[in-house]
Design a protein around this motif. Structure first.
Motif, PDB file in Angstrom:
ATOM      1  N   VAL A 176      -6.556   1.752  -0.072  1.00  0.00           N
ATOM      2  CA  VAL A 176      -7.375   0.576   0.214  1.00  0.00           C
ATOM      3  C   VAL A 176      -6.499  -0.589   0.672  1.00  0.00           C
ATOM      4  O   VAL A 176      -6.805  -1.271   1.663  1.00  0.00           O
ATOM      5  N   VAL A 177      -5.388  -0.823  -0.037  1.00  0.00           N
ATOM      6  CA  VAL A 177      -4.497  -1.932   0.309  1.00  0.00           C
ATOM      7  C   VAL A 177      -3.871  -1.701   1.687  1.00  0.00           C
ATOM      8  O   VAL A 177      -3.805  -2.619   2.518  1.00  0.00           O
TER       9      VAL A 177
ATOM     10  N   GLY B  73       0.816  -1.211   0.000  1.00  0.00           N
ATOM     11  CA  GLY B  73       0.000   0.000   0.000  1.00  0.00           C
ATOM     12  C   GLY B  73       0.846   1.256   0.000  1.00  0.00           C
ATOM     13  O   GLY B  73       0.564   2.214  -0.736  1.00  0.00           O
TER      14      GLY B  73
ATOM     15  N   PRO C 202      -5.720   7.420  -9.194  1.00  0.00           N
ATOM     16  CA  PRO C 202      -6.303   6.075  -9.002  1.00  0.00           C
ATOM     17  C   PRO C 202      -5.358   5.091  -8.328  1.00  0.00           C
ATOM     18  O   PRO C 202      -5.770   4.306  -7.477  1.00  0.00           O
ATOM     19  N   LEU C 203      -4.069   5.130  -8.694  1.00  0.00           N
ATOM     20  CA  LEU C 203      -3.107   4.207  -8.096  1.00  0.00           C
ATOM     21  C   LEU C 203      -2.948   4.478  -6.607  1.00  0.00           C
ATOM     22  O   LEU C 203      -2.848   3.552  -5.793  1.00  0.00           O
TER      23      LEU C 203
ATOM     24  N   GLY D 144       1.776   6.435  -6.908  1.00  0.00           N
ATOM     25  CA  GLY D 144       0.565   7.102  -7.378  1.00  0.00           C
ATOM     26  C   GLY D 144       0.518   8.563  -7.007  1.00  0.00           C
ATOM     27  O   GLY D 144       0.382   9.445  -7.848  1.00  0.00           O
TER      28      GLY D 144
ATOM     29  N   LEU E 181       2.291   1.736  -3.472  1.00  0.00           N
ATOM     30  CA  LEU E 181       1.289   2.271  -4.401  1.00  0.00           C
ATOM     31  C   LEU E 181       1.055   3.757  -4.159  1.00  0.00           C
ATOM     32  O   LEU E 181       0.915   4.538  -5.109  1.00  0.00           O
TER      33      LEU E 181
ATOM     34  N   ALA F   4      -5.238   5.895  -4.671  1.00  0.00           N
ATOM     35  CA  ALA F   4      -6.484   5.487  -4.024  1.00  0.00           C
ATOM     36  C   ALA F   4      -6.478   3.983  -3.760  1.00  0.00           C
ATOM     37  O   ALA F   4      -6.905   3.517  -2.698  1.00  0.00           O
ATOM     38  N   ALA F   5      -5.971   3.231  -4.745  1.00  0.00           N
ATOM     39  CA  ALA F   5      -5.845   1.785  -4.544  1.00  0.00           C
ATOM     40  C   ALA F   5      -4.866   1.494  -3.413  1.00  0.00           C
ATOM     41  O   ALA F   5      -5.076   0.573  -2.612  1.00  0.00           O
ATOM     42  N   GLY F   6      -3.799   2.293  -3.311  1.00  0.00           N
ATOM     43  CA  GLY F   6      -2.835   2.121  -2.229  1.00  0.00           C
ATOM     44  C   GLY F   6      -3.458   2.341  -0.863  1.00  0.00           C
ATOM     45  O   GLY F   6      -3.148   1.625   0.095  1.00  0.00           O
TER      46      GLY F   6
END
Length: 317
Positions: free
Chosen positions: A281-282, A140, A274-275, A147, A143, A277-279
């Motif tokens: 979450v992870v 995370g 987006p990357l 990101g 990312l 945001a994914a980080g």
């Protein structure tokens, strides 16, 4: 229930730190804000916890207290130094990469780094769940770093500052654990940390430009950072830990990075790529797994008035 509310309230207060600094005057520096935050908040924290400890001793004059020796003094000094170092690193990270990204990196890396440090000191394997949580959290952070915010990748110096803040708090948390394991009361531990960090800040004050405090926004910002996010938050957190088991406390403190992220996006208008945001979450999944995996076998709740207290977790602002 009061202990749950106390720890959750502390986590929410800690989570406002980055946003409060961002809403302050534009001519502040991370170093100056950190110095004034601890000078005000650390002094008040030492006074509040000192008074509480004095009242507790009056109620239990025969209470057996550990002897103050070189080892505990060194650990108390380490907590004060680490809390002081945490401040400019944390605020440097938020200035470079925004509140949402930098706060989650700092707070998300702290429990992972604390676990690694404890493993290095004790050679006790943390376990498979901890390893999985560490892997998720590291992914995370990576990312988030690649990101960053919308419009560009994260600033490398800001990332290092946020990770440095997490490392300083990890060392602080391990030192606190050892003091509590040695029989020191949480009020004594947190009071020594607050008073020591205030003393260091007083020495550093001549090197800090605090002219921004003449601005009403600057005065309001530093009073909030000092009294609300330091004195009140640490006092609530320490008191609440006395009535909670480890799993509950760890889960509740996840409210801090969540609060910081929401405030950064909603109040400050930060937009994550987006990357990144994914980080988030992870990293959130890694923190949740870390909290769940840190449970002890049905650890009972503890009376805040007793000397046996659960170990603190590396989640503070």
């Amino acid at each position: 229930m009061p202990s749950v509310i106390a720890v959750l309230a502390a986590a929410l207060l800690f989570g406002t730190t980055g946003t409060s600094q961002a809403l302050g005057p534009g001519d502040t520096t991370p170093f100056a804000v950190g110095v004034m935050r601890l000078l005000i908040g650390g002094t008040a924290l030492a006074l509040v916890t000192g008074l509480a400890a004095w009242l507790r001793r009056r109620r239990a004059p025969s209470e057996i207290r550990p002897r103050l020796a070189a080892g505990p003094l060194a650990l108390m000094a380490i907590t004060a130094v680490c809390l002081f170092v945490y401040q400019p690193l944390f605020f440097l990270g938020t200035s470079a990469n925004g509140v949402a990204v930098s706060t989650v990196i700092a707070l998300g890396s702290a429990p992972v780094l604390a676990g690694l440090l404890e493993w290095a000191l004790t050679r006790k394997t943390p376990g498979a769940l901890w390893g999985a949580a560490t892997a998720l959290s590291t992914a995370g952070v990576a990312l988030l770093g690649f990101g960053g915010r919308e419009g560009g990748s994260a600033d490398a110096s800001g990332l290092l500052a946020s990770l440095g803040a997490g490392a300083s708090f990890a060392i602080l948390a391990v030192a606190q654990r050892r003091l509590l394991d040695a029989g020191w009361h949480p009020l004594t531990v947190v009071g020594a940390m607050g008073g020591g960090s205030a003393a260091i800040s007083l020495v550093a004050l001549p090197f800090a430009d605090v002219s921004w405090m003449s601005d009403p926004r600057g005065a309001l910002m530093i009073l909030w950072l000092g009294l609300a996010t330091t004195t009140v938050a640490y006092a609530l957190f320490t008191w609440g830990l006395g009535g909670l088991n480890a799993a509950t406390a760890a889960t509740l403190t996840l409210g801090e990075p969540l609060t910081a992220s929401v405030l950064g996006i909603v109040v400050l208008g930060e937009r994550l790529a987006p990357l990144a945001a994914a980080g988030l979450v992870v990293l959130g999944a890694g923190l949740a797994l870390l909290a769940w995996g840190s449970r002890t076998a049905r650890e009972p709740a503890i009376d805040p008035g007793t000397e046996a207290h659960p170990k603190p977790f590396a989640v503070e602002g």
